[in-house]
Design a protein around this motif. Structure first.
Motif, PDB file in Angstrom:
ATOM      1  N   ALA A 119       0.807  -1.221   0.000  1.00  0.00           N
ATOM      2  CA  ALA A 119       0.000   0.000   0.000  1.00  0.00           C
ATOM      3  C   ALA A 119       0.840   1.271   0.000  1.00  0.00           C
ATOM      4  O   ALA A 119       0.322   2.356  -0.268  1.00  0.00           O
ATOM      5  N   LEU A 145      -4.811  -4.379  -0.801  1.00  0.00           N
ATOM      6  CA  LEU A 145      -3.781  -3.406  -0.451  1.00  0.00           C
ATOM      7  C   LEU A 145      -3.196  -3.805   0.897  1.00  0.00           C
ATOM      8  O   LEU A 145      -3.782  -3.543   1.957  1.00  0.00           O
ATOM      9  N   MET A 148      -0.930  -1.957   5.249  1.00  0.00           N
ATOM     10  CA  MET A 148      -1.565  -0.689   5.630  1.00  0.00           C
ATOM     11  C   MET A 148      -1.008  -0.147   6.944  1.00  0.00           C
ATOM     12  O   MET A 148      -1.279   0.995   7.315  1.00  0.00           O
ATOM     13  N   LEU A 155      -3.813   4.975   0.773  1.00  0.00           N
ATOM     14  CA  LEU A 155      -4.935   4.357   0.062  1.00  0.00           C
ATOM     15  C   LEU A 155      -5.193   5.043  -1.279  1.00  0.00           C
ATOM     16  O   LEU A 155      -5.277   4.383  -2.315  1.00  0.00           O
ATOM     17  N   SER A 158      -2.504   4.377  -3.917  1.00  0.00           N
ATOM     18  CA  SER A 158      -2.566   3.013  -4.459  1.00  0.00           C
ATOM     19  C   SER A 158      -3.725   2.863  -5.440  1.00  0.00           C
ATOM     20  O   SER A 158      -3.574   2.254  -6.511  1.00  0.00           O
ATOM     21  N   CYS A 282      -8.394  -3.875   1.910  1.00  0.00           N
ATOM     22  CA  CYS A 282      -7.109  -3.497   2.503  1.00  0.00           C
ATOM     23  C   CYS A 282      -6.896  -4.196   3.846  1.00  0.00           C
ATOM     24  O   CYS A 282      -7.839  -4.694   4.468  1.00  0.00           O
TER      25      CYS A 282
END
Length: 732
Positions: A119, A145, A148, A155, A158, A282
């Motif tokens: 990410a 993702l 994190m 976010l 990405s 994510c």
């Protein structure tokens, strides 16, 4: 608090319904967290009792000694487990460019894929490569993702990189709660629920997490972000799915937000299967957060085998049709062949027919693959991935059916449906397409410690070639030495290490050399050239006229074409045409300068005449001889492989990297910013990249990462070509 403990064992559900099967792959750039994510999936599904760690070298899917020492995935490994009444056959694939074929042959037999991203980095070089491979096979994907919890995780960055670099349509299903070290969970935009992992220590396994609906008591800023993201999600899905748009306008025109989560989920599934969008989730696999919702997404959005349509398979009806996509060698069991079953049922202790080899073999045992551990079963239905023992002749890309009669019946159905027609015998039209094997870019000689070990080395190389089709082995006709051809330095290094560890042979490798290509300088027309020979008392006379001309395209995959004049097209019999084509293709294998394969040349056959009794083999030999003569008279030049290089480095070390690159004949294409780092994109000749990882580590004090991918072949400059020719002639 939600816990997942009640998971059925593999033996309890041997043959699940096909609608409950998911054949998926995990793919990503190196070090994005594929193997760690796989380990968490196995643990939370109840399949393993401890969390494996790449750094500790105790993961299930990275079971080779080389993988555990280096902390990278080299071979794709298959694991089977259950999740909420679904059977998941998962393949963890490599992220290193040297092992791209492993990804290719895994994706060939999978129905869906999970693309894992760092990410903080978004789309990286190898991400782009594996994404293109998935697109080639029309595979629906889910994006995860990962990482994190990193301070630089971003976010929006990405998501934007997925849009810009992959040209994909990301459908965001989750919003992270917290960022960096304070990342605690996610908000599910479909259900408006918050999933929080309250880990009390680093040893907390993350199996349990708290699920609660968002309410007025929650952080107002989070509520606003979630509200805007959910509205955007509903609007995006409505744009992509007509049925969902109609539902909104008909039943929820007053308040789109009131649409039930299940209806939104169904629409996201349709969008995913149609490959109009990719769901994005994510989490942080290493910190044990967000993996269970990812498993839910795999079962919710990725297709069952019955939802993927393979036209060829319908002609087999209920008869067995399977594709061999991987071979491993086991010291006790012999060759282990991985099969994807497309139709019918595979049973142990039965004979099966290999269409490609035109032979029948007896399969002694049938296993469910679990990395390097296997569970024996009596049968396996369509839609599954199985591991077989006893198929000694089968190689990657072979089509396996129940019998020769079944293949013939399928071929008849194909013809009656106006299908593929004949190619090589009656059954050729019902052969599953295999795997495209890329050409090697490096080669070196390999020698056993003593001549007594030569036979053992040849056996080891034969086994390794069956396992790895991207490894090529040939014998140099002049020196008689065995030559290894591979996809990169690491690839050949791993092969060398495996020969030592697995076969107990201490081999010596010669210096690594680049696999150049050759092409011609100009068009050349070869007038009537005659071959007149007497073999075994029989006279063979062939006269050929042809022309060769260079093509502009010199890309990594540029091929050489052969065509016939319209007049000749109607004169040649099928056997004679095949003989001519074989002669042309054999001449492309060895160029006139240094014997490298010819690339980017177009050949036109203008005339072929033979006297009665001339064999097709003699026609091929004559055509090949004429082609080589034409190449020599047209003049030759060398093409060198150019690599696409991506280096991520801190800004204070960038100048050192650029200075080193200039000495390697590198061309900088772009320098981008990624948080506090710089991303350098360049094109560099492969010949200049030997040992680059060691040099880069030195000039950056270990604070840089890089990836390489074959980009194109380009004419070598005259000075470099002259120098190389002199070195090969022993003049330098």
């Amino acid at each position: 608090m939600r816990l997942y403990h009640d998971v059925k064992s593999l033996r309890a559900v041997v043959n699940p319904d096909v609608s409950k099967i998911r054949n998926i792959g995990i793919m990503a750039h190196i070090d994005a967290g594929k193997t760690t994510t796989t380990e968490r999936m196995l643990y939370y599904s109840g399949y393993t009792r401890a969390l494996g760690d790449v750094d500790d070298g105790d993961t299930v899917t990275d079971f080779m000694a080389q993988e555990r020492e280096r902390g990278i995935t080299i071979q794709s490994a298959a694991v089977t487990f259950d999740w909420k009444n679904h059977r998941i056959n998962l393949i963890d694939t490599p992220g290193h460019v040297d092992f791209t074929l492993e990804v290719e042959r895994a994706l060939r037999v999978l129905d869906g894929a999970v693309a894992v991203f760092d990410a903080s980095a978004g789309v990286e070089a190898q991400t782009l490569t594996v994404w293109r491979q998935a697109e080639k096979h029309h595979i629906p994907c889910v994006c995860f993702l990962n990482k994190m919890d990193k301070p630089t995780a971003n976010l929006s960055f990405s998501i934007e990189s997925i849009k810009q670099k992959l040209k994909a349509n990301p459908v965001l299903l989750q919003i992270p709660v917290g960022s960096g070290k304070s990342f605690t969970g996610v908000v599910d935009l479909l259900t408006n629920q918050k999933l929080i992992w309250k880990l009390k220590s680093q040893r907390d396994d993350g199996r349990g997490f708290e699920v609660k609906s968002l309410g007025p008591a929650d952080d107002p800023e989070l509520l606003q972000v979630v509200g805007e993201a959910r509205t955007a999600l509903i609007e995006q899905v409505a744009d992509l799915d007509d049925a969902f748009a109609e539902l909104l306008l008909t039943d929820f025109s007053d308040n789109f937000d009131a649409v039930p989560a299940i209806r939104l989920q169904e629409a996201v599934r349709r969008v995913t299967l149609a490959r109009k969008g990719v769901p994005v989730l994510c989490g942080s696999s290493l910190r044990n957060k967000g993996v269970q919702p990812l498993l839910d997404a795999i079962t919710a959005y990725l297709p069952a085998p019955s939802e993927r349509h393979h036209d060829l398979v319908k002609w087999y009806k209920d008869d067995l049709c399977a594709l061999a996509f991987k071979v491993l060698h086991d010291k006790q069991r012999g060759p282990l062949v991985f099969l994807r079953i497309y139709s019918g049922t595979l049973k142990s202790q039965t004979a099966v027919h290999n269409i490609n080899r035109n032979n029948t073999e007896r399969m002694s045992r049938l296993l469910v693959p679990f990395a390097d551990q296997h569970v024996e079963i009596p049968s396996m239905p369509a839609g599954n991935i199985a591991l077989t023992v006893g198929l000694k002749q089968t190689v990657t890309g072979d089509t396996i059916v129940s019998s020769k009669a079944a293949a013939a019946a399928a071929a008849r159905r194909a013809r009656s449906d106006g299908g593929t027609g004949k190619k090589r015998g009656e059954e050729a039209g019902v052969v599953l397409s295999g795997v495209e094997v890329p050409d090697p870019v490096f080669f070196c000689t390999i020698e056993p410690p003593t001549m007594a070990k030569q036979a053992d080395l040849e056996n080891a190389l034969t086994c390794l070639q069956r396992e790895d089709p991207s490894l090529k082995v040939r014998v140099d006709p002049d020196s008689g030495q065995t030559v290894l051809c591979g996809m990169g330095e690491l690839h050949i290094e791993i092969i060398h290490d495996r020969i030592r560890r697995e076969y107990g042979i201490e081999t010596h490798l010669g210096p690594l050399q680049v696999a150049y290509r050759e092409t011609i300088l100009q068009e050349f027309v070869l007038d009537a050239d005659t071959l007149d020979r007497t073999v075994g008392g029989r006279r063979h006379v062939v006269t050929v006229e042809l022309s060769v001309r260079p093509e502009v395209a010199t890309s990594a995959g540029a091929s050489c074409d052969v065509a016939f004049t319209d007049e000749l097209q109607g004169q040649l019999s099928p056997d004679m045409r095949e003989a001519v084509e074989n002669g042309v293709q054999s001449s492309y294998l060895q160029g006139p300068l240094l014997g490298y394969p010819i690339q980017g040349v177009s050949t036109l056959i203008q005339s072929v005449s033979t006297e009665a009794g001339t064999s097709p083999a003699m026609v091929s030999a004559c055509v090949s001889r004429c082609m080589l003569k034409a190449f020599r008279l047209a003049g030759g030049k060398l093409l060198e492989p150019l690599m696409s290089l991506e280096v991520t480095v801190s800004e204070d070390r960038l100048s050192a990297v650029l200075a080193d690159l200039a000495q390697r004949r590198g061309t900088v294409r772009d320098i981008q910013s990624r948080h506090d780092d710089k991303v350098l994109l360049a094109t560099v000749p492969l010949a200049e990249m030997m040992g680059y990882s060691t040099v880069l580590r030195t000039v950056t004090s270990g604070n840089a990462t890089f990836s390489l991918e074959l980009d194109t072949y380009e004419a070598m400059n005259p000075q470099e070509q002259s120098s190389l020719l002199k070195r090969r002639a022993g003049l330098l």
